[in-house]
Every structure is written in C-alpha cells, then in structure tokens.
Enzyme design. Structure first.
Site, PDB file in Angstrom:
ATOM      1  N   ARG A 183      22.806 -18.527   5.365  1.00  0.00           N
ATOM      2  CA  ARG A 183      23.075 -19.010   3.934  1.00  0.00           C
ATOM      3  C   ARG A 183      23.830 -20.210   3.531  1.00  0.00           C
ATOM      4  O   ARG A 183      24.676 -20.560   4.592  1.00  0.00           O
ATOM      5  CB  ARG A 183      24.006 -18.038   3.367  1.00  0.00           C
ATOM      6  CG  ARG A 183      22.921 -16.543   3.017  1.00  0.00           C
ATOM      7  CD  ARG A 183      22.122 -16.899   2.011  1.00  0.00           C
ATOM      8  NE  ARG A 183      21.125 -15.688   1.748  1.00  0.00           N
ATOM      9  CZ  ARG A 183      20.898 -15.316   0.511  1.00  0.00           C
ATOM     10  NH1 ARG A 183      21.434 -15.860  -0.539  1.00  0.00           N
ATOM     11  NH2 ARG A 183      20.213 -14.443   0.042  1.00  0.00           N
TER      12      ARG A 183
ATOM     13  N   ARG B 181      28.942 -17.889 -13.648  1.00  0.00           N
ATOM     14  CA  ARG B 181      30.008 -16.855 -14.397  1.00  0.00           C
ATOM     15  C   ARG B 181      31.407 -17.223 -14.528  1.00  0.00           C
ATOM     16  O   ARG B 181      32.068 -18.256 -13.536  1.00  0.00           O
ATOM     17  CB  ARG B 181      29.750 -15.457 -13.628  1.00  0.00           C
ATOM     18  CG  ARG B 181      28.392 -15.126 -13.239  1.00  0.00           C
ATOM     19  CD  ARG B 181      27.753 -14.482 -14.553  1.00  0.00           C
ATOM     20  NE  ARG B 181      28.449 -13.305 -15.030  1.00  0.00           N
ATOM     21  CZ  ARG B 181      28.148 -12.037 -14.655  1.00  0.00           C
ATOM     22  NH1 ARG B 181      27.338 -11.842 -13.824  1.00  0.00           N
ATOM     23  NH2 ARG B 181      28.910 -11.332 -15.331  1.00  0.00           N
TER      24      ARG B 181
ATOM     25  N   LYS C 211      23.476  -1.455  -7.165  1.00  0.00           N
ATOM     26  CA  LYS C 211      23.671  -0.983  -8.757  1.00  0.00           C
ATOM     27  C   LYS C 211      22.549  -0.238  -9.174  1.00  0.00           C
ATOM     28  O   LYS C 211      22.667   0.182 -10.514  1.00  0.00           O
ATOM     29  CB  LYS C 211      23.943  -2.174  -9.748  1.00  0.00           C
ATOM     30  CG  LYS C 211      25.105  -3.005  -9.328  1.00  0.00           C
ATOM     31  CD  LYS C 211      25.238  -4.277 -10.318  1.00  0.00           C
ATOM     32  CE  LYS C 211      25.742  -5.488  -9.664  1.00  0.00           C
ATOM     33  NZ  LYS C 211      25.625  -6.609 -10.543  1.00  0.00           N
TER      34      LYS C 211
ATOM     35  N   PRO D 106      29.552  -1.622 -15.336  1.00  0.00           N
ATOM     36  CA  PRO D 106      29.131  -0.552 -14.156  1.00  0.00           C
ATOM     37  C   PRO D 106      28.870  -1.766 -13.026  1.00  0.00           C
ATOM     38  O   PRO D 106      27.852  -2.386 -13.050  1.00  0.00           O
ATOM     39  CB  PRO D 106      28.183   0.151 -14.209  1.00  0.00           C
ATOM     40  CG  PRO D 106      27.840   0.164 -15.936  1.00  0.00           C
ATOM     41  CD  PRO D 106      28.393  -1.028 -16.391  1.00  0.00           C
ATOM     42  N   GLU D 107      29.432  -1.749 -12.027  1.00  0.00           N
ATOM     43  CA  GLU D 107      29.252  -2.453 -10.711  1.00  0.00           C
ATOM     44  C   GLU D 107      28.975  -1.489  -9.589  1.00  0.00           C
ATOM     45  O   GLU D 107      29.112  -0.238  -9.932  1.00  0.00           O
ATOM     46  CB  GLU D 107      30.446  -3.533 -10.386  1.00  0.00           C
ATOM     47  CG  GLU D 107      30.422  -4.710 -11.401  1.00  0.00           C
ATOM     48  CD  GLU D 107      31.228  -5.899 -10.760  1.00  0.00           C
ATOM     49  OE1 GLU D 107      31.624  -5.890  -9.465  1.00  0.00           O
ATOM     50  OE2 GLU D 107      31.728  -6.525 -11.541  1.00  0.00           O
TER      51      GLU D 107
ATOM     52  N   HIS E 136      23.828   6.946 -29.056  1.00  0.00           N
ATOM     53  CA  HIS E 136      23.304   5.995 -27.797  1.00  0.00           C
ATOM     54  C   HIS E 136      22.992   6.855 -26.696  1.00  0.00           C
ATOM     55  O   HIS E 136      22.668   6.324 -25.645  1.00  0.00           O
ATOM     56  CB  HIS E 136      24.461   5.180 -27.382  1.00  0.00           C
ATOM     57  CG  HIS E 136      24.672   4.287 -28.667  1.00  0.00           C
ATOM     58  ND1 HIS E 136      26.003   3.653 -29.117  1.00  0.00           N
ATOM     59  CD2 HIS E 136      23.904   3.759 -29.621  1.00  0.00           C
ATOM     60  CE1 HIS E 136      25.945   2.969 -29.918  1.00  0.00           C
ATOM     61  NE2 HIS E 136      24.756   2.841 -30.149  1.00  0.00           N
TER      62      HIS E 136
END
Ligand SMILES: [Zn+2]
Length: 263
Positions: A151, A250, A59, A2-3, A92
C-alpha cells in the site's frame, strides 16, 4: 454509528436469539430497505426458512438460512430489536421477521443508509459485498503486513479502505492511529517495521476490547474515543489539546504531540 464492534455484537445477538428459529412471515414496512429484490420477493424467499448461522465480515452481517443468505448492513443508525425486549413495533422497524413461537426480530433503521439484501449463492454474495479485504478483527499478522507492504497513501485512508481490511470506520481508525502514535496523514510507505507491527497489534487490541466491552466509549477513559469530539478535549495520554483535521475525507481527531505530523 455501527462499526465492526457493534456489528459483531449484533451478530452475537442474532445468533443467540434467531439462529435455530423458523421464519413464519416477513413484513417489510419500507420497501426501499430491501436493496436487491422487491419487498414481496424478499419476504417470499425467507418465509419458511430456518436461520442456521450468523457470520460477519467487516460491517456486514450474513445470516445463513436453509435457503438464501440474508445480508444486513446497518448504515449509520441500524439496529436489531427483539420483540421480547421491546414489545411494540416502532415506525423505524423497516423489516420484521416473525418467528415460529411468536417472537419477532426487527431491523430498525432511522435513516435509510444500509439495508438488507438476499444472496442465493456465493457469486451473488460477492456482488453485494463488493471487493472486501480480510476482516479487520480476524486478519492474521502475516496477511495484514503483506497487504500493508503493497500500500501507499495516508495511514487513515489505508485503514478505512474496506478492500484493505474490512470493518474499520472513522472512530476506530482514529483510536488505532492515536494508540499506535501514527499521524493519520502519514504515508504508510514511511512506516518502519516497528510501526507496522505496532499498528497490527493495536488494531487487534482495540477491536477485541471494543467487541467485548460494548460500552467502550464510556468505559475506557484512557482511550481517545472517550473524549473525541468534545469541546476542549485533551489527549488522555499527554494532556495536549487534541487537533481536528480532515484525513481520508473524514473529520479526524489526533494528538499533535503523540502523533507528530509527517515531515
Ligand atoms: Zn498526546
């Protein structure tokens, strides 16, 4: 996994089904799912409460009640199940909200990442959520560009930093950078005004589309996400073979032709 788009859909689902309903009883089948209270205290704090509203930040889903706020994180495998759609409980199903009228809302999570928290006030909420930036779906252009200007670092690392914009995960970051034709390791400091404006526009468009089309991974053959990770995958735009690198720690997919490496 899930994003932001998936969590926004869980939020809408929750708002549709559970908001306005009274919690009769809370059953915690796995006490480790409750992160900042005992299972017993958690169940007691929510019993008799009414779900008033469902919010989302990045999220996180935030279910407001007439008592404490229920904070939900879906980790890698979290889901919400409505008993009317799937009557038998599953092993679950780790937290079950029995609602007045007989329906159940279940928090299901195969793996133990994520969980549920309680916040009794805004301070507790901040403690649980941590230092989150503006929500990636609703952040305004001016705010986004202002944060970006302060940034340094690689574009993917910045996008995925939840303090920069909350809600962007690995998949969405790759999609956005591919659509914006920006290499994931390119320093954001090197982006010109047009790159920055494009990055904002693409982020907004990708998230908006993905929220509205829950099956966007299947329904968007022109997107990177459609082929991402498949053996021999080619760029949907220029047909060059996709490259796999590690960026921001990642696994990252990109098109070496559309997203030229930083010089
Ligand atoms: Zn390409």
């Amino acid at each position: 996994m899930p994003e932001l788009p998936e969590v926004e859909n869980y939020r809408r689902f929750f708002a549709e089904r559970a908001v306005g309903r009274i919690v009769l009883r809370v059953v915690v089948t796995d006490p480790t799912t409750v992160r900042n209270a005992s299972a017993r205290a958690f169940a007691r704090a929510l019993a008799g409460r009414t779900f008033l509203r469902a919010d989302r930040h990045g999220k996180w889903m935030l279910a407001r009640t007439d008592g404490p706020t229920l904070l939900v994180h879906f980790g890698m495998t979290g889901d919400l199940i409505w008993s009317g759609d799937e009557p038998p409980r599953h092993r679950h199903d780790r937290v079950i909200f029995e609602l007045e009228g007989g329906d159940e809302l279940r928090y299901r999570n195969m793996r133990r990442l994520g969980g549920v928290w309680l916040a009794h006030d805004a301070g507790e909420e901040r403690t649980v959520l941590g230092d989150l930036g503006p929500d990636a779906l609703t952040v305004g252009r001016r705010e986004f560009l202002g944060h970006l200007a302060r940034r340094r670092g690689g574009a993917k690392a910045v996008l995925m930093d939840q303090r920069f914009a909350a809600g962007v995960g690995n998949l969405i970051a790759d999609e956005v950078l591919w659509q914006a034709r920006i290499h994931p390791k390119r320093s954001v400091a090197s982006l010109d005004a047009a790159d920055r404006a494009r990055l904002f526009g693409v982020l907004r468009k990708v998230l908006t589309t993905a929220v509205e089309e829950f099956d966007y991974l299947q329904s968007r053959p022109a997107w990177l996400s459609h082929v991402r990770g498949q053996p021999g995958a080619r760029c949907p735009r220029c047909r060059a073979p996709l490259a796999r690198v590690t960026a921001a720690g990642r696994t990252t997919y990109l098109c070496p032709r559309c997203q030229p490496p930083p010089g």
